[in-house]
Write a protein that holds these residues in place. Structure first.
Motif, PDB file in Angstrom:
ATOM      1  N   ILE A 132       2.341  -2.618  -4.159  1.00  0.00           N
ATOM      2  CA  ILE A 132       2.298  -0.922  -4.519  1.00  0.00           C
ATOM      3  C   ILE A 132       1.023  -0.341  -4.106  1.00  0.00           C
ATOM      4  N   VAL A 133      -0.031  -0.976  -4.528  1.00  0.00           N
ATOM      5  CA  VAL A 133      -1.300  -0.444  -4.201  1.00  0.00           C
ATOM      6  C   VAL A 133      -1.625  -0.067  -2.812  1.00  0.00           C
ATOM      7  N   GLY A 134      -0.777  -1.206  -1.782  1.00  0.00           N
ATOM      8  CA  GLY A 134      -1.047  -0.905  -0.305  1.00  0.00           C
ATOM      9  C   GLY A 134       0.173   0.402   0.067  1.00  0.00           C
ATOM     10  N   ALA A 135       1.141   0.574  -0.697  1.00  0.00           N
ATOM     11  CA  ALA A 135       1.898   1.768  -0.273  1.00  0.00           C
ATOM     12  C   ALA A 135       1.135   2.956  -0.633  1.00  0.00           C
ATOM     13  N   GLY A 136       0.366   3.043  -1.900  1.00  0.00           N
ATOM     14  CA  GLY A 136      -0.413   4.081  -2.143  1.00  0.00           C
ATOM     15  C   GLY A 136      -1.568   4.518  -1.072  1.00  0.00           C
ATOM     16  N   LEU A 137      -2.166   3.165  -0.571  1.00  0.00           N
ATOM     17  CA  LEU A 137      -3.013   3.261   0.533  1.00  0.00           C
ATOM     18  C   LEU A 137      -2.462   4.041   1.652  1.00  0.00           C
ATOM     19  N   LEU A 138      -1.155   3.620   1.987  1.00  0.00           N
ATOM     20  CA  LEU A 138      -0.580   4.340   3.323  1.00  0.00           C
ATOM     21  C   LEU A 138      -0.213   5.767   2.949  1.00  0.00           C
ATOM     22  N   MET A 139      -0.098   6.094   1.722  1.00  0.00           N
ATOM     23  CA  MET A 139       0.328   7.453   1.652  1.00  0.00           C
ATOM     24  C   MET A 139      -1.060   8.042   1.665  1.00  0.00           C
ATOM     25  N   GLY A 140      -2.045   7.677   0.925  1.00  0.00           N
ATOM     26  CA  GLY A 140      -3.544   8.328   0.836  1.00  0.00           C
ATOM     27  C   GLY A 140      -3.763   8.399   2.439  1.00  0.00           C
ATOM     28  N   LEU A 141      -3.833   7.728   3.446  1.00  0.00           N
ATOM     29  CA  LEU A 141      -4.227   7.629   4.563  1.00  0.00           C
ATOM     30  C   LEU A 141      -3.374   8.824   5.336  1.00  0.00           C
ATOM     31  N   PHE A 142      -2.324   8.887   5.271  1.00  0.00           N
ATOM     32  CA  PHE A 142      -1.495  10.131   5.647  1.00  0.00           C
ATOM     33  C   PHE A 142      -1.888  11.443   5.085  1.00  0.00           C
TER      34      PHE A 142
END
Length: 446
Positions: A132-142
């Motif tokens: 879930i942290v990784g999913a947040g990371l992906l959204m943050g990068l975009f």
């Protein structure tokens, strides 16, 4: 404070340092790409064929994105030796395209990792918190990439965007290392975990050195004069507030901030228009082009100023020869050229210099008397002024530019101004036959 001309690296030193950095980066990529092979996770070990290849490719893509994200921090950390190796405008350009590459790699990572597992949704259960942290990371990068690329179209004020970009960058780095160290069995222990923690500490040290005042390249100054520079810029002169030595090259810039209630306190980059041969003061000529710069005339005499710098490699002293100079400027893009000409005037540098300066109108012109004086002192200086918005005015043409410089042998060209103007002039220089390696530009694209 004593103001002096800074020392600088030769072209060979800069190239060898850049080559060393590229070699280190290649070695880091090789080491990172070896991890999914040498330290196989259980999820890879018990896969076969295409599924195994896809999963391992996903791990490799994720490792590449992680390394590039660490490099992203180093590009904008204002590290002195990195700035000496390449001008900060080039580092910012690399930072921009590197960010796009990171976003694309980050998107590929979950697609390749979850594809073999046929997972289309991520269960919101506590045991999946690293994912879930990784999913947040992906959204943050975009979010960060989209906001950086389209901030003008989205109407984001620069100072708010920059503040959010910095905070978002720290959050993304934190999420990266949490996801890296806790989402895969590979990083549960051994060498991979040690390496992951080491890179986490490196990023923390860089962030502290970048934002903690004792580690920053700061100097304090006092505003002594604020006057108009034509109708589109403000001239601000500063004198030292302490007895330290401040060194810079003519044409370099610094990040300038004013800790006062008149303008917001964030720092903005501006070229130092004065010459280091003038040992008692600095001068900035700041165009009225944004929400912050339009209020420069409100700064009062006696107000404090803080400088972070100097930075940049846009200087005639960085050249390896004494070739004739062609200085082509648009508007306040004259400031680095003015600094260079002032230095050549003060040091009796008699090389041939041709200045081509374009403004909208005569009202935008500044330092005209100084240019006349320098031309009288140095017959080898030629000045050509263009005014684009006046009746009967014409844009600079290839034929005119060729006429100005046709008598010069292998000149070095310095070009600074609005991006459309710089693009057009670079095309003209190509037509004339000036090699691109002899054309030096400085453009910021935050």
């Amino acid at each position: 404070m004593t103001i002096k001309t800074a020392t600088f690296w030769s072209r060979n030193t800069r190239l060898s340092t850049a080559a060393g950095c590229v070699a280190v980066l290649i070695l880091l990529f090789c080491g990172a790409f070896a991890i999914p092979f040498v330290y196989e996770s259980f999820s890879i070990k018990y896969k076969f064929g295409l599924h195994k290849a896809l999963l391992r490719s996903g791990k490799l893509v994720g490792m590449a994105a992680a390394l590039l994200l660490v490099a992203q921090l180093l590009l904008v950390a204002r590290i002195t030796w990195v700035n000496r190796m390449a001008g900060m405008d080039r580092l910012i350009a690399v930072h921009k395209y590197n960010g796009i590459a990171i976003a694309l790699l980050a998107l590929m990572h979950p697609l390749l990792v979850f594809g073999p597992e046929e997972i289309t949704t991520l269960p919101l259960e506590f045991k999946f918190w690293p994912e879930i942290v990784g999913a947040g990371l992906l959204m943050g990068l975009f979010y960060m990439t989209t906001a950086a690329l389209f901030k003008k179209a989205l109407g984001l004020p620069f100072h708010l965007w920059m503040r959010a970009h910095k905070i978002g960058g720290c959050a993304v780095l934190l999420a990266l290392f949490v996801h890296l160290l806790f989402s895969s069995e590979t990083f549960e222990g051994g060498l991979p975990r040690v390496v992951g923690i080491a890179f986490s500490v490196l990023c923390l040290v860089v962030l502290i050195s970048r934002h903690a005042p004792p580690f920053r390249n700061l100097s304090t100054w006092i505003v002594t004069d604020v006057t108009p520079a034509g109708n589109r810029a403000t001239r601000i002169r500063l004198t030292p507030d302490n007895k330290e030595t401040f060194t810079y090259l003519p044409g370099q810039f610094a990040f300038l901030s004013f800790p006062s209630s008149v303008v917001s306190s964030e720092a903005h980059p501006f070229t130092i228009a004065s010459s280091p041969a003038t040992p008692t003061a600095l001068e900035f000529i700041i165009g009225k082009g944004g929400d912050w710069t339009r209020y420069m005339d409100r700064i009062q005499q006696g107000a404090p100023a803080v400088l972070d710098g100097p930075y940049g490699s846009f200087s005639h002293l960085m050249l390896d020869d004494d070739a004739p100079l062609v200085l082509i400027a648009g508007g306040v893009g004259i400031t680095p050229m003015l600094s260079m000409m002032r230095h050549m005037d003060a040091t009796d540098d008699g090389r041939k210099v041709i200045l081509v300066w374009s403004n909208r109108s005569h009202e935008a012109l500044f330092s005209a008397d100084e240019l006349i004086r320098m031309k009288m002192n140095h017959p080898s200086l030629s000045v050509h002024l263009h005014f684009t918005d006046e009746p009967g005015a014409e844009q600079l043409t290839t034929q005119q530019l060729h006429h100005f410089i046709e008598d010069l042998t292998s000149p070095q060209v310095f070009l600074c101004g609005p991006p459309p103007m710089m693009t057009a002039v670079k095309g003209m220089l190509r037509e004339i036959g000036i090699h691109r390696h002899r054309v030096h530009t400085e453009t910021f694209g935050f």
